[in-house]
Design a protein around this motif. Structure first.
Motif, short mmCIF file in Angstrom:
data_model
loop_
_atom_site.label_atom_id
_atom_site.label_comp_id
_atom_site.label_asym_id
_atom_site.label_seq_id
_atom_site.Cartn_x
_atom_site.Cartn_y
_atom_site.Cartn_z
N ILE A 110 -14.73 11.51 2.84
CA ILE A 110 -15.69 10.46 2.53
C ILE A 110 -15.30 9.16 3.20
O ILE A 110 -14.12 8.91 3.47
CB ILE A 110 -15.84 10.24 1.00
CG1 ILE A 110 -14.53 9.74 0.39
CG2 ILE A 110 -16.34 11.49 0.31
CD1 ILE A 110 -14.67 9.29 -1.06
N GLU A 111 -16.30 8.33 3.47
CA GLU A 111 -16.08 6.98 3.95
C GLU A 111 -16.96 6.04 3.13
O GLU A 111 -18.09 6.39 2.78
CB GLU A 111 -16.38 6.87 5.44
CG GLU A 111 -15.38 7.65 6.30
CD GLU A 111 -15.54 7.40 7.79
OE1 GLU A 111 -16.42 6.60 8.17
OE2 GLU A 111 -14.78 8.00 8.56
N VAL A 112 -16.41 4.87 2.83
CA VAL A 112 -17.05 3.95 1.90
C VAL A 112 -16.97 2.53 2.45
O VAL A 112 -15.95 2.13 3.02
CB VAL A 112 -16.34 4.01 0.52
CG1 VAL A 112 -16.90 2.95 -0.43
CG2 VAL A 112 -16.47 5.39 -0.09
N LEU A 113 -18.04 1.78 2.27
CA LEU A 113 -17.99 0.33 2.40
C LEU A 113 -17.98 -0.26 1.01
O LEU A 113 -18.84 0.07 0.19
CB LEU A 113 -19.21 -0.20 3.16
CG LEU A 113 -19.21 -0.04 4.68
CD1 LEU A 113 -20.53 -0.55 5.25
CD2 LEU A 113 -18.05 -0.77 5.32
N ALA A 114 -16.99 -1.11 0.72
CA ALA A 114 -16.85 -1.66 -0.62
C ALA A 114 -16.47 -3.13 -0.55
O ALA A 114 -15.71 -3.55 0.33
CB ALA A 114 -15.79 -0.89 -1.42
N VAL A 115 -16.99 -3.91 -1.48
CA VAL A 115 -16.59 -5.31 -1.63
C VAL A 115 -15.36 -5.35 -2.52
O VAL A 115 -15.40 -4.88 -3.67
CB VAL A 115 -17.73 -6.15 -2.24
CG1 VAL A 115 -17.24 -7.58 -2.52
CG2 VAL A 115 -18.92 -6.19 -1.29
N LEU A 116 -14.27 -5.88 -1.97
CA LEU A 116 -12.97 -5.92 -2.65
C LEU A 116 -12.38 -7.33 -2.51
O LEU A 116 -12.87 -8.14 -1.71
CB LEU A 116 -12.00 -4.91 -2.01
CG LEU A 116 -12.42 -3.46 -1.95
CD1 LEU A 116 -11.41 -2.66 -1.13
CD2 LEU A 116 -12.55 -2.87 -3.34
N PRO A 117 -11.31 -7.65 -3.26
CA PRO A 117 -10.62 -8.92 -3.05
C PRO A 117 -10.14 -9.06 -1.61
O PRO A 117 -9.70 -8.08 -0.99
CB PRO A 117 -9.44 -8.85 -4.02
CG PRO A 117 -9.91 -7.93 -5.10
CD PRO A 117 -10.76 -6.89 -4.41
N LYS A 118 -10.23 -10.26 -1.06
CA LYS A 118 -9.86 -10.47 0.34
C LYS A 118 -8.39 -10.17 0.62
O LYS A 118 -8.02 -9.85 1.75
CB LYS A 118 -10.17 -11.92 0.74
CG LYS A 118 -11.65 -12.21 0.85
CD LYS A 118 -11.92 -13.67 1.13
CE LYS A 118 -11.46 -14.09 2.49
NZ LYS A 118 -11.86 -15.49 2.81
N ASP A 119 -7.55 -10.26 -0.42
CA ASP A 119 -6.12 -10.00 -0.22
C ASP A 119 -5.75 -8.54 -0.43
O ASP A 119 -4.57 -8.20 -0.58
CB ASP A 119 -5.28 -10.90 -1.13
CG ASP A 119 -5.57 -10.68 -2.61
OD1 ASP A 119 -6.44 -9.84 -2.94
OD2 ASP A 119 -4.93 -11.35 -3.45
N SER A 120 -6.74 -7.64 -0.43
CA SER A 120 -6.44 -6.21 -0.58
C SER A 120 -5.52 -5.77 0.56
O SER A 120 -5.64 -6.22 1.69
CB SER A 120 -7.73 -5.39 -0.56
OG SER A 120 -8.55 -5.71 -1.68
N SER A 121 -4.61 -4.86 0.22
CA SER A 121 -3.57 -4.45 1.15
C SER A 121 -3.83 -3.05 1.71
O SER A 121 -4.42 -2.20 1.04
CB SER A 121 -2.21 -4.45 0.44
OG SER A 121 -1.23 -3.81 1.21
N ALA A 122 -3.35 -2.83 2.93
CA ALA A 122 -3.46 -1.50 3.55
C ALA A 122 -2.63 -0.47 2.80
O ALA A 122 -2.81 0.73 2.99
CB ALA A 122 -3.02 -1.58 5.01
N ASP A 123 -1.71 -0.91 1.95
CA ASP A 123 -0.86 0.02 1.19
C ASP A 123 -1.46 0.43 -0.14
O ASP A 123 -0.91 1.29 -0.84
CB ASP A 123 0.51 -0.63 0.93
CG ASP A 123 1.26 -0.94 2.22
OD1 ASP A 123 1.13 -0.14 3.18
OD2 ASP A 123 1.95 -1.96 2.27
N ASP A 124 -2.58 -0.17 -0.53
CA ASP A 124 -3.17 0.11 -1.84
C ASP A 124 -3.83 1.49 -1.87
O ASP A 124 -4.26 2.03 -0.83
CB ASP A 124 -4.21 -0.95 -2.20
CG ASP A 124 -3.58 -2.31 -2.46
OD1 ASP A 124 -2.42 -2.35 -2.88
OD2 ASP A 124 -4.26 -3.33 -2.23
#
Length: 325
Positions: A287-301
């Motif tokens: 799956i692929e998703v476009l999502a609105v998230l906090p700007k400081d979201s990390s690539a490790d999350d």
């Protein structure tokens, strides 16, 4: 008609694919005041566009939240706005109610239709059967009234907007020369491009910068006033916006839907962190998703879709840079 679920991944894309955009609407704005009217309604600068040119833009409510995101296409006698059909019933009355004092008419377009051409041979087909120069420009208006718009990453693709009679002839020819997909394929490519179009579930929830529209040349900060402009300007000049659009990828039993809840794993617990704008699923469960998230979201999350048990998603890079507000 084929579906995205019949492709295991985008590498299986045929050399030439046709996507009739049956679940998309074209909204037509006609009349001598069409440019000045839309200039006071949309986030883009209409006065800078000539016939044949196009841009992304948002229509906002007075609080600066986007009713819809369009691709705006300027023709000689009208301006067309493309958007998912599902949001039209919510968006269109919001635009029409401001038109009473302008010489404009706003309706669903009936004389033109839109479809996508996808694949490595799409440029060759357009050059041979439509217009050679149309493959070189970002967008081009032909004498027939056809507009050909080159679309961004991830694969060579074009949005074609044609008068009905022209479209019928071309589509008949393509029936035997291209694989025919429904617009789930087009949606998947919009997701990979980082372009989030609005559905009813997310209409009126997010300011344009939360949808990365400033990074996609969909907002003019110098054009002057329009509905919601104060909020959009404040988000830029005062750093008021703390959210952005991200691509997430992973596996799940179902395709995420607009409005679904995104959760993040923190200290072995799932916590709500965002909202799905659009999602797709390939045949292998990817799956692929476009999502609105906090700007400081990390690539490790690590993420999941709350409504889909067992889903696991990770950060994927956008194909463009999002500058700080």
């Amino acid at each position: 008609m084929l579906k995205l679920s019949q492709l295991e991944n985008i590498s299986q894309l045929p050399d030439l694919a046709l996507c009739p955009l049956d679940s998309w609407d074209l909204i037509s704005v006609t009349g001598e005041d069409r440019i000045t009217f839309l200039q006071g309604q949309l986030t883009c600068d209409l006065t800078s566009l000539k016939p044949g040119q196009q841009t992304l833009a948002a229509q906002c409510n007075p609080q600066g939240k986007a009713w819809s995101i369009f691709r705006v296409i300027v023709l000689e006698d009208r301006i067309l706005l493309t958007q998912p059909s599902s949001v039209t019933a919510k968006q269109l009355p919001e635009l029409q109610k401001y038109a009473a004092f302008s010489k404009v008419e706003i309706n669903k377009e009936t004389e033109y239709r839109a479809f996508g051409l996808v694949g490595r041979k799409s440029a060759q087909y357009i050059a041979e059967e439509v217009d050679t120069a149309a493959t070189h420009d970002q967008s081009r208006l032909l004498e027939s009234g056809t507009v050909i718009i080159k679309q961004p990453y991830p694969s060579l693709r074009y949005l074609a907007v044609m008068k009905n009679e022209t479209a019928e002839e071309l589509l008949e020819d393509l029936q035997n020369r291209a694989e025919i997909f429904d617009d789930s394929l087009w949606n998947a490519m919009n997701i990979a491009s980082g372009i989030g179009f609005i559905e009813p579930e997310t209409s009126g929830l997010f300011i344009p910068q939360m949808l990365n529209l400033q990074a996609l040349d969909g907002i003019s900060f110098t054009k002057g006033c329009y509905i919601g402009q104060e909020t959009v300007a404040r988000a830029k000049y005062r750093g008021a916006n703390k959210r952005a659009l991200f691509i997430l990828t992973g596996r799940a039993d179902d395709a995420p839907k607009a409005g679904d809840t995104v959760q993040i794993l923190l200290n072995n617990n799932w916590k709500r962190c965002g909202t799905v704008i659009s999602g797709c699923q390939y045949g292998d469960g990817h799956i692929e998703v476009l999502a609105v998230l906090p700007k400081d979201s990390s690539a490790d999350d690590v993420y999941q879709i709350k409504e889909i048990e067992g889903s696991t998603l990770y950060y994927a890079p956008l194909p463009y840079q999002v500058e700080e507000d």
